[in-house]
Design an enzyme around this catalytic site. Sequence first.
Site, PDB file in Angstrom:
ATOM      1  N   HIS A   9     -40.644  30.975 -15.725  1.00 42.39           N
ATOM      2  CA  HIS A   9     -39.935  31.755 -16.437  1.00 42.39           C
ATOM      3  C   HIS A   9     -40.014  31.183 -17.801  1.00 42.39           C
ATOM      4  O   HIS A   9     -40.598  30.223 -18.466  1.00 42.39           O
ATOM      5  CB  HIS A   9     -38.564  31.609 -16.338  1.00 42.39           C
ATOM      6  CG  HIS A   9     -38.074  30.037 -16.073  1.00 42.39           C
ATOM      7  ND1 HIS A   9     -38.244  29.217 -15.252  1.00 42.39           N
ATOM      8  CD2 HIS A   9     -37.352  29.573 -17.122  1.00 42.39           C
ATOM      9  CE1 HIS A   9     -37.793  28.043 -15.558  1.00 42.39           C
ATOM     10  NE2 HIS A   9     -37.203  27.950 -16.539  1.00 42.39           N
ATOM     11  N   ASP A  48     -28.748  30.350 -47.818  1.00 44.39           N
ATOM     12  CA  ASP A  48     -28.239  30.794 -49.441  1.00 44.39           C
ATOM     13  C   ASP A  48     -28.695  29.432 -50.243  1.00 44.39           C
ATOM     14  O   ASP A  48     -27.859  28.589 -50.564  1.00 44.39           O
ATOM     15  CB  ASP A  48     -26.502  30.571 -49.485  1.00 44.39           C
ATOM     16  CG  ASP A  48     -26.106  32.097 -49.322  1.00 44.39           C
ATOM     17  OD1 ASP A  48     -26.825  33.074 -49.071  1.00 44.39           O
ATOM     18  OD2 ASP A  48     -25.014  32.370 -49.317  1.00 44.39           O
ATOM     19  N   TYR A  57     -29.019  25.763 -15.768  1.00 46.07           N
ATOM     20  CA  TYR A  57     -29.750  25.052 -16.887  1.00 46.07           C
ATOM     21  C   TYR A  57     -28.751  24.451 -17.772  1.00 46.07           C
ATOM     22  O   TYR A  57     -27.686  25.053 -18.113  1.00 46.07           O
ATOM     23  CB  TYR A  57     -30.536  26.085 -17.898  1.00 46.07           C
ATOM     24  CG  TYR A  57     -31.917  26.042 -17.578  1.00 46.07           C
ATOM     25  CD1 TYR A  57     -32.583  25.125 -18.115  1.00 46.07           C
ATOM     26  CD2 TYR A  57     -32.688  26.659 -16.671  1.00 46.07           C
ATOM     27  CE1 TYR A  57     -34.004  24.641 -17.936  1.00 46.07           C
ATOM     28  CE2 TYR A  57     -33.995  26.792 -16.483  1.00 46.07           C
ATOM     29  CZ  TYR A  57     -34.648  25.997 -17.200  1.00 46.07           C
ATOM     30  OH  TYR A  57     -36.120  25.653 -16.652  1.00 46.07           O
ATOM     31  N   ASP A  58     -28.804  23.345 -18.574  1.00 47.46           N
ATOM     32  CA  ASP A  58     -28.032  22.613 -19.536  1.00 47.46           C
ATOM     33  C   ASP A  58     -29.022  22.930 -20.757  1.00 47.46           C
ATOM     34  O   ASP A  58     -29.930  22.195 -20.763  1.00 47.46           O
ATOM     35  CB  ASP A  58     -27.699  21.130 -19.363  1.00 47.46           C
ATOM     36  CG  ASP A  58     -27.052  21.308 -17.802  1.00 47.46           C
ATOM     37  OD1 ASP A  58     -27.405  21.729 -16.885  1.00 47.46           O
ATOM     38  OD2 ASP A  58     -25.691  20.923 -18.060  1.00 47.46           O
ATOM     39  N   TYR A  59     -28.366  23.233 -21.769  1.00 48.04           N
ATOM     40  CA  TYR A  59     -28.949  23.303 -23.031  1.00 48.04           C
ATOM     41  C   TYR A  59     -28.198  22.259 -24.052  1.00 48.04           C
ATOM     42  O   TYR A  59     -27.128  22.590 -24.168  1.00 48.04           O
ATOM     43  CB  TYR A  59     -28.812  24.675 -23.840  1.00 48.04           C
ATOM     44  CG  TYR A  59     -29.522  25.835 -23.078  1.00 48.04           C
ATOM     45  CD1 TYR A  59     -31.234  25.828 -22.977  1.00 48.04           C
ATOM     46  CD2 TYR A  59     -28.809  26.875 -22.624  1.00 48.04           C
ATOM     47  CE1 TYR A  59     -31.623  26.895 -22.281  1.00 48.04           C
ATOM     48  CE2 TYR A  59     -29.636  27.766 -21.885  1.00 48.04           C
ATOM     49  CZ  TYR A  59     -30.812  27.706 -21.658  1.00 48.04           C
ATOM     50  OH  TYR A  59     -31.740  28.823 -20.951  1.00 48.04           O
ATOM     51  N   GLY A  78     -21.142  30.134 -26.208  1.00 51.09           N
ATOM     52  CA  GLY A  78     -19.646  29.079 -26.439  1.00 51.09           C
ATOM     53  C   GLY A  78     -18.852  29.050 -24.949  1.00 51.09           C
ATOM     54  O   GLY A  78     -18.379  28.085 -24.879  1.00 51.09           O
ATOM     55  N   GLY A 110     -25.040  28.060 -15.391  1.00 52.96           N
ATOM     56  CA  GLY A 110     -25.437  27.806 -13.870  1.00 52.96           C
ATOM     57  C   GLY A 110     -26.412  26.701 -13.709  1.00 52.96           C
ATOM     58  O   GLY A 110     -25.915  25.588 -13.829  1.00 52.96           O
ATOM     59  N   HIS A 120     -37.923  30.584 -21.913  1.00 49.74           N
ATOM     60  CA  HIS A 120     -36.741  30.586 -22.621  1.00 49.74           C
ATOM     61  C   HIS A 120     -37.121  30.969 -24.114  1.00 49.74           C
ATOM     62  O   HIS A 120     -37.700  30.093 -24.777  1.00 49.74           O
ATOM     63  CB  HIS A 120     -35.900  29.088 -22.599  1.00 49.74           C
ATOM     64  CG  HIS A 120     -35.758  28.652 -21.344  1.00 49.74           C
ATOM     65  ND1 HIS A 120     -34.411  28.702 -20.893  1.00 49.74           N
ATOM     66  CD2 HIS A 120     -36.429  28.106 -20.304  1.00 49.74           C
ATOM     67  CE1 HIS A 120     -34.273  28.381 -19.532  1.00 49.74           C
ATOM     68  NE2 HIS A 120     -35.528  27.982 -19.089  1.00 49.74           N
ATOM     69  N   ASP A 162     -28.495  34.947 -22.191  1.00 47.20           N
ATOM     70  CA  ASP A 162     -27.537  33.887 -21.904  1.00 47.20           C
ATOM     71  C   ASP A 162     -26.341  34.082 -22.960  1.00 47.20           C
ATOM     72  O   ASP A 162     -25.113  33.843 -22.550  1.00 47.20           O
ATOM     73  CB  ASP A 162     -28.046  32.355 -22.224  1.00 47.20           C
ATOM     74  CG  ASP A 162     -28.800  32.124 -20.593  1.00 47.20           C
ATOM     75  OD1 ASP A 162     -28.501  32.732 -19.451  1.00 47.20           O
ATOM     76  OD2 ASP A 162     -29.543  30.936 -20.674  1.00 47.20           O
TER      77      ASP A 162
END
Lengths: 611, 611
Positions: free
Chosen positions: A469, A480, A414-416, A333, A412, A471, A326
Amino acid sequence: MAAAPSQTILFIILLHIFYIFVPSHQYHPLDSLTPSEFSQIRSIVTKAYPESSTHKLTFQYVGLEEPSKQTVISWLKNETTTNPPRQAFVIARIDHQTHELIVDLSLQEIASKRIYSGYGYPMFTFEDQENADKLAFTYPPFVASIRRRGLKLEEVVCESFSVGWYGAEEEEGKNKKRIVKVMCYYMNGTVNLFMRPIEGISMTVDLDEMKIIGFQDRVTVPVPKADETEFRESKIKPPFRQSLKAITVVQPDGPSFTIDGHMIRWADWEFHLSFDVRAGMIISLASIYDLEKQQSRRVLYKGHVSEMFVPYMDLTEEWQRRTFFDAGEYGYGLCSMTLEPLRDCPPNAVFMDAYFSKQDGMPRKIPKAFCIFERYAGDIMWRHTEATIPGKTVREVRQDVSLVVRTVSTFGNYDYVNDWEFKQSGSIKVTVGLTGMVQVRGTTYTHKDHMEEDVYGTLVAENSIAIHHDHFLTYRLDLDVDGDANSFVRSKLRTTRVNDRRSSRKSYWTVDSKTAKTESDARIKLGSEPAELLFVNPNKKTKMGNLIGYRLIPEGVTGALLSSDDHPQIRAAFTNYNVWVTAYNKSEKWAGGLYADQSHGDDTLAVWSNR
Amino acid sequence: MAAAPSQTILFIILLHIFYIFVPSHQYHPLDSLTPSEFSQIRSIVTKAYPESSTHKLTFQYVGLEEPSKQTVISWLKNETTTNPPRQAFVIARIDHQTHELIVDLSLQEIASKRIYSGYGYPMFTFEDQENADKLAFTYPPFVASIRRRGLKLEEVVCESFSVGWYGAEEEEGKNKKRIVKVMCYYMNGTVNLFMRPIEGISMTVDLDEMKIIGFQDRVTVPVPKADETEFRESKIKPPFRQSLKAITVVQPDGPSFTIDGHMIRWADWEFHLSFDVRAGMIISLASIYDLEKQQSRRVLYKGHVSEMFVPYMDLTEEWQRRTFFDAGEYGYGLCSMTLEPLRDCPPNAVFMDAYFSKQDGMPRKIPKAFCIFERYAGDIMWRHTEATIPGKTVREVRQDVSLVVRTVSTFGNYDYVNDWEFKQSGSIKVTVGLTGMVQVRGTTYTHKDHMEEDVYGTLVAENSIAIHHDHFLTYRLDLDVDGDANSFVRSKLRTTRVNDRRSSRKSYWTVDSKTAKTESDARIKLGSEPAELLFVNPNKKTKMGNLIGYRLIPEGVTGALLSSDDHPQIRAAFTNYNVWVTAYNKSEKWAGGLYADQSHGDDTLAVWSNR
């Protein structure tokens, strides 16, 4: 850092310092490219590579070419009086070739250029996909296939799917092109098109030529019904669920955080927030103020999504290639969505826009791509009731208030929901919420009992199988902790037998800490044994002589399930382990390789780590 | 359930139905015992076992003796017109013996009684501990030891520690008594006594005789300093952290839940909330309303904390026995603390009191032991942006609002924040937050570099070692998914090779579901392989023919680390697996056995499951 006065002072003497501080913001070396910088880059590049009827130029990726870490750190320490040179990294397709350009914005010139001739292709642009999705509608065989199914062409919506890579034999043949598969859905009574796949029809589109080079109408399967696919509350018919009374978050005196250019300060935290069309949200220079030492101590140089691998488990002709990257193919972005005030983010949220380059190099805005808000979920940060002292009860409770930065990326169906949460305890919690719609394949089945073969998923409605499926979301975290010299320590808890008579106990556990010496020492499969993963600064110690570090605390651990010799898994070999620790290398940002589309797995984290 | 009119109707005709409904609440068969019931029980028992100078009676446990599940379910279905008999289960110590009594409140008599002669002892009462903790102050050897250390006796606070069991040899000797170890702390300038252990002195107290039967002053170790141990914000000196502006939750129209006796209703959920002095919070009869079927469907018959095992890993004389069973020894409910409004719970919370029986059988109130509130943390329950349709963007976002029920249990230094969260998605999320103070052992060490031996922990301050330990929290969940006939299905994800030429893929995964046939099939060590744990009702199917069930989704998985032949681990053998599924047995509530104090491990979940 960047010695800026506090927000309070800014308000009071706003008019006087306005011209001083706006340039200061623009020049933080990690700031995202601005709209005017995108336009400048476009001018410089199109001047060098003029477009014509025979020369086609598309901007596939335009992002900040970061100064080296040493340069940024020197700048932060005010060791240099001048700002580092401002540069952009451009990946362009010019006449069927991938060009890598470094554009220097200070000198207004192309500082370096090379043609990439390895495997794989750059990210799709929106225009790549939109144009590919349109081709079908004027392609007679497709129009005929739709008509034959009795469907209305104007209700069809198509989408582009990356094709992956399936071995040398096909490579030599037709697929040595920048292609996508186009498959389509039916609306006709719903906006929930993902529930209405038109199975059996697939097209191959050459993105550079922008034409259909393959078409197949293999099988006809019923299109699942539109009934009960409506997801818009305003269109749903009764009976309704019981509605809840309003609940809201209030900050009568406003938020406690300040935004100074791209620097965000809240409680003891400060960090830099930026945007990249491939990575999405980037958090840099996260530091926490040490009250005792009266100084800010850095924790994280940079953190962002590196790749999201989403392989489907369906072997049917039109589905077997669905093994998406993806971030590298579609852009974490690029797929950032505008957030809806009061729903995607609470009422106390502040929003920020983001910009990316369109295929023609011009800037495009994503309004409200970020939201930043303080979270109080009614939780307790720390508490204690001291009930042991006779005749006295002491109770001390502190509320858990944190700061959240959020973006949503929609690929498409899926919304993350991506959250970076900064806590007063000093922890940073990075989460992703998966929502949206499942991908369903159309099928003739209407009941589980009729199914005789492996259908690769679950029958969720008549004629609709939600396909199995995974993810795999991979973050790159350049820690740091208290400076850039960091080591990785794995502390295992080991059962120790008590063989002497010193105790009535027969066992206890001890901590066995090992500092990783090589990158292969630092590949971890989680879940098999209790261990703590620590990133420490070996040059610093606490007053008591203990290591200073940050723990990585994973949740919801799983592992790769494809065979390691399977092509999708070779490309996604970075999912073979849960944690990889590698030495700093500025160019090793993308776990699946810089060119993820149709990659061969020769530029993955797994390969770097073996070197 | 219990066909009650909605809250709206209650308000309108409040005067008319008041007398009808208050008794109805009192008679829900799962309601906790009321203060007046505790008093009645006390009268009945003290009448049967009159106290005198030679006969001592203490109430170690008093709780509801639940009607059988079948009785409750019949009552819920209105199949019976009368309420089930109201009974209490009492564990009393009478003349050094453990008595189990069933007291019938309807008949006002003892319905059954037996003397327990097996291993282990009932929960400590507060009075057991308070009285034991006081003994030292008039015990000359202790007073002398404190004076010899130059400490002020009035600044000393003592605490009782359970002693566990360490094998047959000691059993035959002195420890066949109900004993605790008493060890002490020093305040003198702090209320944070757990940071100031007085090491080396330990006393053995016989709780039935309530006298010191053993004393040891083994070694003198510096008491850690009081400096920097203050945790009360009001007493902390500058420099202060940056304070945050106010953030609060507002519900202008009030909460959306209703409390009807012990039944709580919110959104599509309803459940019964009760309190037990050993288990703490109990959630029963959790059901969710099915809009399509127009009926409530049960999910959970009963859920509560079963045991909390906290073994320390320190082999020194005074520490090696610290292998606590917080629920069975100290009482998860007994240690429930009053919650502080606005800090332990948000401003929109509603509080409820709890009651338990004191050692003399009289009721004691824990004011504000529960809070109930709606949570909105700014999160998204479900969203989708549909950006695929040309020229049209559809966005739908739903806020994640949930209902939380909270208690806090404090065991000496540790505070556990227990939340049951009911979600609109249909899930129930059960969490525990660990806070408070760590247990430190006093030491001569002031720097890590001086340490030459295994110190069993981390030097956190001068003279202070935080000792390694675990917390194993075990819940008993009696799931009744869509009725009480439930099966346990474990679905493993298995890599499957593709050997034929049907696909360019070499592998995919399939789901291999197995219904557990025996209890030993249903013992699970998590983390080793990807699997789904499902509780299904095999008699019910969805319209598509799929199973109807609930998934158990564990987070933060770990395993037992003590050797299985070590006595603490024999007693805590229920931690050998992460999940155990056993057939319903009303008496098998407590994973570590009914008598956890000094238990021998012959009445644990591990034993029941082997049968």
